[in-house]
Enzyme design. Structure first.
Site, PDB file in Angstrom:
ATOM      1  N   ILE A  12      86.237  29.463  -0.423  1.00  0.00           N
ATOM      2  CA  ILE A  12      85.934  29.217  -1.876  1.00  0.00           C
ATOM      3  C   ILE A  12      84.712  28.171  -1.854  1.00  0.00           C
ATOM      4  O   ILE A  12      83.852  28.248  -2.864  1.00  0.00           O
ATOM      5  CB  ILE A  12      87.308  28.535  -2.132  1.00  0.00           C
ATOM      6  CG1 ILE A  12      88.357  29.528  -1.970  1.00  0.00           C
ATOM      7  CG2 ILE A  12      86.925  28.157  -3.760  1.00  0.00           C
ATOM      8  CD1 ILE A  12      89.670  28.733  -2.553  1.00  0.00           C
ATOM      9  N   LEU A  34      82.059  22.798  10.214  1.00  0.00           N
ATOM     10  CA  LEU A  34      81.947  24.152  10.681  1.00  0.00           C
ATOM     11  C   LEU A  34      82.971  24.502  11.802  1.00  0.00           C
ATOM     12  O   LEU A  34      82.750  24.669  12.938  1.00  0.00           O
ATOM     13  CB  LEU A  34      80.519  24.608  11.206  1.00  0.00           C
ATOM     14  CG  LEU A  34      79.347  24.264  10.067  1.00  0.00           C
ATOM     15  CD1 LEU A  34      78.160  24.722  10.726  1.00  0.00           C
ATOM     16  CD2 LEU A  34      79.697  25.600   8.999  1.00  0.00           C
ATOM     17  N   ILE A  59      84.956  15.262   7.075  1.00  0.00           N
ATOM     18  CA  ILE A  59      85.116  14.453   6.173  1.00  0.00           C
ATOM     19  C   ILE A  59      85.872  12.910   6.865  1.00  0.00           C
ATOM     20  O   ILE A  59      85.899  12.010   6.034  1.00  0.00           O
ATOM     21  CB  ILE A  59      86.139  14.881   5.159  1.00  0.00           C
ATOM     22  CG1 ILE A  59      87.293  15.540   5.669  1.00  0.00           C
ATOM     23  CG2 ILE A  59      85.262  16.124   4.268  1.00  0.00           C
ATOM     24  CD1 ILE A  59      88.504  15.845   4.591  1.00  0.00           C
ATOM     25  N   ASP A 134      98.979  25.858  -4.936  1.00  0.00           N
ATOM     26  CA  ASP A 134     100.144  25.950  -5.623  1.00  0.00           C
ATOM     27  C   ASP A 134     101.285  25.900  -4.346  1.00  0.00           C
ATOM     28  O   ASP A 134     102.608  25.592  -4.900  1.00  0.00           O
ATOM     29  CB  ASP A 134     100.326  27.256  -6.421  1.00  0.00           C
ATOM     30  CG  ASP A 134     100.007  28.587  -5.561  1.00  0.00           C
ATOM     31  OD1 ASP A 134      99.923  28.327  -4.302  1.00  0.00           O
ATOM     32  OD2 ASP A 134     100.332  29.775  -6.008  1.00  0.00           O
ATOM     33  N   ALA A 161     102.688  21.343   3.401  1.00  0.00           N
ATOM     34  CA  ALA A 161     103.098  19.936   3.554  1.00  0.00           C
ATOM     35  C   ALA A 161     101.925  18.922   3.591  1.00  0.00           C
ATOM     36  O   ALA A 161     101.902  17.883   3.157  1.00  0.00           O
ATOM     37  CB  ALA A 161     104.108  19.774   4.668  1.00  0.00           C
ATOM     38  N   LYS A 163      98.767  19.794   2.448  1.00  0.00           N
ATOM     39  CA  LYS A 163      98.318  19.454   1.289  1.00  0.00           C
ATOM     40  C   LYS A 163      98.948  18.545   0.450  1.00  0.00           C
ATOM     41  O   LYS A 163      98.276  17.799  -0.262  1.00  0.00           O
ATOM     42  CB  LYS A 163      98.027  21.080   0.507  1.00  0.00           C
ATOM     43  CG  LYS A 163      97.170  21.998   1.596  1.00  0.00           C
ATOM     44  CD  LYS A 163      95.539  21.550   1.371  1.00  0.00           C
ATOM     45  CE  LYS A 163      94.806  21.517   0.072  1.00  0.00           C
ATOM     46  NZ  LYS A 163      93.416  21.184   0.072  1.00  0.00           N
TER      47      LYS A 163
HETATM   48  P1  NAD Z   1      88.577  27.876   4.577  1.00  0.00           P
HETATM   49  O1  NAD Z   1      89.573  27.720   5.624  1.00  0.00           O
HETATM   50  O2  NAD Z   1      87.989  29.254   4.019  1.00  0.00           O
HETATM   51  O3  NAD Z   1      87.189  26.582   4.615  1.00  0.00           O
HETATM   52  C1  NAD Z   1      87.537  25.417   4.728  1.00  0.00           C
HETATM   53  C2  NAD Z   1      86.251  24.803   5.210  1.00  0.00           C
HETATM   54  O4  NAD Z   1      86.469  23.492   5.430  1.00  0.00           O
HETATM   55  C3  NAD Z   1      85.730  25.336   6.179  1.00  0.00           C
HETATM   56  O5  NAD Z   1      84.494  25.769   6.042  1.00  0.00           O
HETATM   57  C4  NAD Z   1      85.787  24.233   7.384  1.00  0.00           C
HETATM   58  O6  NAD Z   1      84.900  24.254   8.417  1.00  0.00           O
HETATM   59  C5  NAD Z   1      85.868  23.103   6.529  1.00  0.00           C
HETATM   60  N1  NAD Z   1      86.715  21.892   7.167  1.00  0.00           N
HETATM   61  C6  NAD Z   1      87.894  21.802   7.474  1.00  0.00           C
HETATM   62  N2  NAD Z   1      88.268  20.562   7.974  1.00  0.00           N
HETATM   63  C7  NAD Z   1      87.322  19.866   7.656  1.00  0.00           C
HETATM   64  C8  NAD Z   1      86.989  18.446   7.938  1.00  0.00           C
HETATM   65  N3  NAD Z   1      87.702  17.514   8.485  1.00  0.00           N
HETATM   66  N4  NAD Z   1      85.589  17.995   7.632  1.00  0.00           N
HETATM   67  C9  NAD Z   1      84.700  18.869   7.164  1.00  0.00           C
HETATM   68  N5  NAD Z   1      84.954  20.105   6.770  1.00  0.00           N
HETATM   69  C10 NAD Z   1      86.119  20.741   7.353  1.00  0.00           C
HETATM   70  O7  NAD Z   1      89.240  27.281   3.225  1.00  0.00           O
HETATM   71  P2  NAD Z   1      89.401  28.075   1.451  1.00  0.00           P
HETATM   72  O8  NAD Z   1      90.200  29.092   1.480  1.00  0.00           O
HETATM   73  O9  NAD Z   1      87.912  28.224   1.066  1.00  0.00           O
HETATM   74  O10 NAD Z   1      90.055  26.947   0.930  1.00  0.00           O
HETATM   75  C11 NAD Z   1      89.195  25.616   0.302  1.00  0.00           C
HETATM   76  C12 NAD Z   1      90.301  24.835  -0.292  1.00  0.00           C
HETATM   77  O11 NAD Z   1      90.926  25.319  -1.216  1.00  0.00           O
HETATM   78  C13 NAD Z   1      91.165  24.074   0.762  1.00  0.00           C
HETATM   79  O12 NAD Z   1      91.460  22.894   0.507  1.00  0.00           O
HETATM   80  C14 NAD Z   1      92.546  24.871   0.464  1.00  0.00           C
HETATM   81  O13 NAD Z   1      93.740  24.241   0.715  1.00  0.00           O
HETATM   82  C15 NAD Z   1      92.082  25.289  -0.967  1.00  0.00           C
HETATM   83  N6  NAD Z   1      92.881  26.487  -1.598  1.00  0.00           N
HETATM   84  C16 NAD Z   1      92.801  27.712  -0.982  1.00  0.00           C
HETATM   85  C17 NAD Z   1      93.363  28.638  -1.770  1.00  0.00           C
HETATM   86  C18 NAD Z   1      93.165  30.138  -1.038  1.00  0.00           C
HETATM   87  O14 NAD Z   1      93.721  31.019  -1.772  1.00  0.00           O
HETATM   88  N7  NAD Z   1      92.166  30.254  -0.102  1.00  0.00           N
HETATM   89  C19 NAD Z   1      94.075  28.615  -2.884  1.00  0.00           C
HETATM   90  C20 NAD Z   1      94.151  27.171  -3.675  1.00  0.00           C
HETATM   91  C21 NAD Z   1      93.717  26.104  -2.688  1.00  0.00           C
END
Ligand code: NAD
Ligand code: TYD
Length: 358
Positions: A12, A34, A59, A134, A161, A163
């Site tokens: 995302i 990464l 982060i 959600d 949990a 999140k």
């Molecule tokens: P993803 O797993 O594709 O990407 C996560 C990214 O965060 C990766 O590039 C990873 O390298 C980076 N990352 C992880 N831990 C890190 C850290 N400690 N420091 C720096 N970078 C870090 O996830 P996504 O599907 O793109 O989801 C992104 C966000 O949206 C998440 O917080 C997820 O909970 C939330 N979300 C996702 C969905 C979904 O359907 N994918 C839906 C609702 C919310």
């Protein structure tokens, strides 16, 4: 002006960074550690774009993040960084506690210190937007009303949990310290650059490779699907007009059972890329052991964001899934690189040491 995006090399986050740079003239500092889910190839088109500053880092790094904030003076932080896959959280919950809870805590502390020292009006204009899910609300029964923003938090998996815990920290940093936070709780996303460990990309990729399409349990679990670009537009809208301290549910009004999703994808592939033997892709469906603690149904009530901020999704499930299948068909190199692990060499090959410099 500049914004700091965390996790901007993930599914995302990379869609968000691409959309943001196409639609505004601001700079994006993109902080991503990464992990296996971070793929800089998603951002290959930005390689010569001076408004995209990529920084490899965590982060939770209490030296790097304050230094980045001081250097770039962002007007907002959008926090996507997290471990995101439920099945992985079942096998190894520790990473989820570390990245999603401890990481968010440390990020909040770094941001609080930076924000606290800002002068007016930068201080009141600043926003910390936390991207959540959600899944924190738990599981619905058939016929239950969809999740509103006031639904009880009842997370069931180590992922949800973790999140939920991060959402609570974000909320507390607003109530206790006054940090101007916004939280979005979004339903399941799908679209370009989705890592093929999640249902929709896994089914597309496995179908084309002649592999089985694993459906957990009876396949009647329901998710509420949203095309990723619509999630990006919702976040932009909340960042622009959301009220600090508020949460906004984001969803596509697209409740579908998993088995229906798999069959829809098979049908699209049957017409766009028929199997050599002329048989339907649905023949590859295999029912497999269910996920432990598998949530039965998620559904988002997205009326608040529509009423208060005028946001609505642009895509229906039918248009979004057709675009997604077409994207995977025309981006087979991206898929091959993800599967071979070749994308992990991309940082060194394309960015050299700049990718790791703060
Ligand atoms: P993803 O797993 O594709 O990407 C996560 C990214 O965060 C990766 O590039 C990873 O390298 C980076 N990352 C992880 N831990 C890190 C850290 N400690 N420091 C720096 N970078 C870090 O996830 P996504 O599907 O793109 O989801 C992104 C966000 O949206 C998440 O917080 C997820 O909970 C939330 N979300 C996702 C969905 C979904 O359907 N994918 C839906 C609702 C919310
Ligand atoms: P997933 O894409 O992992 O997202 P989440 O668990 O966050 O909702 O899974 C979506 C749904 O698809 C979920 O109910 C689990 C199911 N699923 C399968 O049936 N087979 C699979 O191979 C995968 C990855 C998921």
């Amino acid at each position: 002006m500049t914004i700091l995006v965390t996790g901007g090399a993930g599914f995302i986050g990379s869609n968000y960074v691409l959309d943001w740079l196409a639609q505004s003239d601001e700079t994006v500092v993109n902080l991503d550690k990464l992990s296996y889910a971070g793929n800089l190839q998603n951002l290959a088109s930005l390689q010569d774009n001076p408004r995209h500053v990529f920084v490899k880092g965590d982060i939770g790094d209490a030296s790097l993040v304050p230094a980045l904030l001081a250097q770039h003076q962002p007007r907002a932080v959008v926090n996507f960084a997290a471990e995101s896959h439920v099945d992985r959280s079942i096998h190894g919950p520790g990473e989820f506690v570390q990245n999603n809870i401890v990481g968010t805590f440390q990020l909040l502390e770094s941001v609080r210190s930076y924000w606290g020292a800002l002068a007016a009006p930068a201080k009141s204009d600043f926003r910390f937007l936390h991207v959540s899910t959600d899944e924190v609300y738990g599981s619905l029964h058939k016929g239950d009303p969809a999740f509103t923003e006031t639904h009880t938090y009842e997370p069931n998996s180590p992922y949800s949990a973790s999140k939920a815990a991060s959402d609570h920290l974000v909320r507390a940093w607003h109530h206790t310290y006054g940090l101007p936070v916004l939280t979005t709780n979004c339903s399941n996303n799908y679209g370009p650059y989705h890592f093929p460990e999640k249902l929709i990309p896994l089914v597309i990729v496995n179908a084309l490779a002649g592999k089985t399409l694993p459906v957990y349990g009876d396949g009647q679990q329901i998710r509420d699907w949203l095309y990723v670009k619509d999630h990006c537009s919702a976040i932009r809208r909340v960042l622009e007009g959301g009220k600090p301290g508020e949460t906004y549910n984001v969803g596509g009004w697209n409740e579908k059972a998993n088995l229906d999703i798999v069959r829809t994808i098979c049908g699209l592939l049957d017409s766009l890329k028929p199997r050599a033997d002329g048989k339907p892709y649905a023949d590859q469906i295999a029912f497999v052991t269910d996920r432990p603690g598998h949530d039965r149904r998620y559904a988002i009530d997205a009326r608040k964001i529509e009423r208060e901020l005028g946001w609505k999704p642009a895509e229906s499930f039918e248009t979004g899934i057709a675009k997604t299948v077409a994207w995977y068909l025309s981006n087979q190199d991206w898929v091959a690189n993800v599967q071979s692990g070749g994308y992990r060499d991309w940082v060194a090959t394309q960015y050299g040491s700049a990718a790791t410099a703060a």
